[in-house]
Design an enzyme around this catalytic site. Structure first.
Site, short mmCIF file in Angstrom:
data_model
loop_
_atom_site.label_atom_id
_atom_site.label_comp_id
_atom_site.label_asym_id
_atom_site.label_seq_id
_atom_site.Cartn_x
_atom_site.Cartn_y
_atom_site.Cartn_z
N ASP A 262 0.85 -1.18 0.00
CA ASP A 262 0.00 0.00 0.00
C ASP A 262 0.88 1.24 0.00
O ASP A 262 2.09 1.16 0.20
CB ASP A 262 -1.01 -0.02 1.15
N SER A 263 0.28 2.38 -0.25
CA SER A 263 1.05 3.59 -0.52
C SER A 263 1.67 4.22 0.71
O SER A 263 2.54 5.07 0.60
CB SER A 263 0.15 4.62 -1.20
N GLY B 198 -0.25 5.95 2.58
CA GLY B 198 -1.16 7.06 2.84
C GLY B 198 -2.04 6.85 4.06
O GLY B 198 -2.29 7.78 4.82
N GLN C 76 -11.71 6.86 -3.12
CA GLN C 76 -12.20 7.41 -1.87
C GLN C 76 -13.60 7.97 -2.13
O GLN C 76 -14.28 7.53 -3.04
CB GLN C 76 -11.23 8.46 -1.34
N GLY D 24 -11.30 3.79 2.12
CA GLY D 24 -12.14 4.74 2.82
C GLY D 24 -12.63 4.24 4.15
O GLY D 24 -12.43 3.08 4.52
N ASP E 120 -7.36 -7.72 2.46
CA ASP E 120 -6.26 -7.78 3.42
C ASP E 120 -6.70 -7.18 4.73
O ASP E 120 -7.59 -6.33 4.76
CB ASP E 120 -5.02 -7.02 2.91
N CYS F 152 -11.29 -28.29 11.27
CA CYS F 152 -10.34 -27.34 10.69
C CYS F 152 -9.13 -28.08 10.13
O CYS F 152 -8.61 -29.00 10.76
CB CYS F 152 -9.92 -26.32 11.73
N CYS G 133 -6.16 -26.57 9.44
CA CYS G 133 -4.90 -25.83 9.63
C CYS G 133 -3.88 -26.71 10.34
O CYS G 133 -4.23 -27.68 11.03
CB CYS G 133 -5.16 -24.55 10.42
N CYS H 88 -4.55 -27.26 14.18
CA CYS H 88 -5.62 -28.21 14.49
C CYS H 88 -5.23 -29.64 14.10
O CYS H 88 -5.55 -30.60 14.82
CB CYS H 88 -6.92 -27.79 13.81
N HIS I 264 -3.85 -20.66 12.81
CA HIS I 264 -5.26 -21.08 12.77
C HIS I 264 -6.16 -19.99 12.18
O HIS I 264 -6.96 -20.26 11.27
CB HIS I 264 -5.76 -21.45 14.16
#
Length: 405
Positions: free
Chosen positions: A98-99, A101, A222, A249, A296, A332, A334, A337, A368
């Protein structure tokens, strides 16, 4: 000479759409590999996910990592000399930055790292004289609380930083407004963001091939909670030379789907869209339905460190799980688990006074939670491909939020 994937180019293909909706399943092709969408990008702010190794990321079937231009700006020359973020970090797969900002604007509004989605009332910006950042036409001048130094980042600086870091995907520099900002201020800030968007494109073109592979650029939308601003800026950015779009935003939770619809109805369908900073299951499913392709957020690992564990019937806190023999989440897949760790055992690690034992907990719990969110996007993709997304979404939300009306 390194041989990059996809002929050293960036592209996006749509595999299947959700009937009657803006959502789709697709594939983002980058020089460091493919991202099958919808997808969650693990947040490695400084080029690594806290308490996880790159092998751990592979074990949870992560497809991509997002790092932060603000936090890596002073290391960017070193990263460039190492050949870019993928080589430097050891995560030799698709990456995004990301920038910076968001971090800089948070210093300016004084509202901290997280913009609340839960309420509009009582959100108050810091008094201008107390702010650590000040927005000007050229960019943002700010006081860095980590280095105790004054600094400046504008569109050109942000592009130079990101091109030295060398992720596959970058974000244009934008001004984030808060829920406390007025419509009038959002009009002013949005016009500035659109000017910064063109400056970002112009500077990015100069440096996008500096490390030997093509680095791509997303424009960031934005416009706050206003339909006219969201639609107008989407139309303008759609005409610019961006490879994709970041949907940014300060969102009120109940307005998320509507705001994404305004944006995505105006954006070109053949370019990917990234929803910035959101990862709760309902946000991801609403985002997917309304046209977002990637996501993200730091929440899965941050909440794991605070004892909050994700499970199919809703999250819970390990504080209430003393001596519990139950698995973290039934079924699960993962590594945590699959190794047989119980809720009670993880709680004991979490409460240990031994720092090394607590770090083991942070690793196991983060694995997890990350796998839970990544699997959610995998399942959403599978549901789109087999034509059952509406049913999948309804069933998942009914189980995860059983008390929601």
């Amino acid at each position: 000479m390194t041989n990059y994937k996809n002929n050293n180019t960036f592209s996006f293909e749509i595999t299947k759409r959700i009937p009657g909706k803006l959502g789709r399943a697709g594939i983002i092709h980058t020089p460091h590999g493919d991202i099958k969408t919808p997808a969650f990008m693990c947040v490695g702010t400084r080029g690594e996910v806290r308490f996880l190794s790159m092998e751990d990321l592979e074990s949870v079937q992560a497809q991509a990592m997002l790092s932060n231009g603000y936090h890596l700006r002073n290391t960017s020359t070193e990263i460039a000399q190492a050949g870019g973020l993928a080589k430097w970090s050891g995560w030799n797969g698709p990456t995004l930055t990301d920038s910076g900002g968001f971090q800089v604007m948070s210093l300016g509004s004084g509202i901290g790292k997280v913009v609340s989605m839960d309420r509009e009332d009582e959100v108050i910006n810091a008094d201008p004289k107390d702010r650590l950042a000040h927005v000007m036409e050229d960019g943002v001048r700010f006081f860095d609380p980590f280095t105790n130094q004054e600094d400046f980042i504008g569109p050109e600086e942000s592009m130079q930083i990101q091109c030295r870091i060398g992720a596959d995907i970058h974000m244009a520099y934008d001004e984030l407004t808060s829920l406390a900002d007025s419509y009038e201020y959002n009009v002013e800030a949005l016009a500035r963001t659109e000017r910064w968007a063109q400056r970002s494109i112009d500077e990015h073109k100069k440096h996008r091939d500096d490390l030997g592979y093509r680095q791509s650029l997303y424009g960031v939308l934005q416009g706050g909670r206003w339909e006219d601003l969201r639609r107008s800026t989407a139309k303008k950015l759609a005409q610019m030379e961006f490879d994709g779009y970041g949907l940014g935003g300060a969102f009120l939770k109940e307005s998320l789907g509507e705001i994404l619809r305004w944006c995505c109805e105006e954006l070109p369908e053949n370019k990917p869209r990234h929803l910035l900073g959101l990862s709760h299951p309902d946000d991801i499913l609403i985002g997917t339905e309304m046209g977002a392709d990637t996501f993200d957020c730091v929440a899965p690992t941050r909440e794991a460190r605070h004892g909050r564990i994700y499970a199919r019937h809703g999250y819970y806190n390990l504080q209430k799980c003393q001596d519990s023999p139950l698995p973290l989440d039934e079924g699960c897949d993962c590594p945590t688990c699959r190794s047989g760790w119980t809720r009670g055992e993880l709680r004991k690690l979490w409460k240990s006074e031994d720092n090394s034992v607590r770090q083991q907990y942070y690793n196991l719990a983060s694995i997890h939670n990350l796998r839970f969110i990544i699997r959610l996007t995998e399942d959403a993709r599978a549901a789109i491909l087999n034509g059952t997304f509406p049913e999948f979404k309804a069933e998942f939300l009914k189980n995860y939020y059983p008390n929601r009306k």
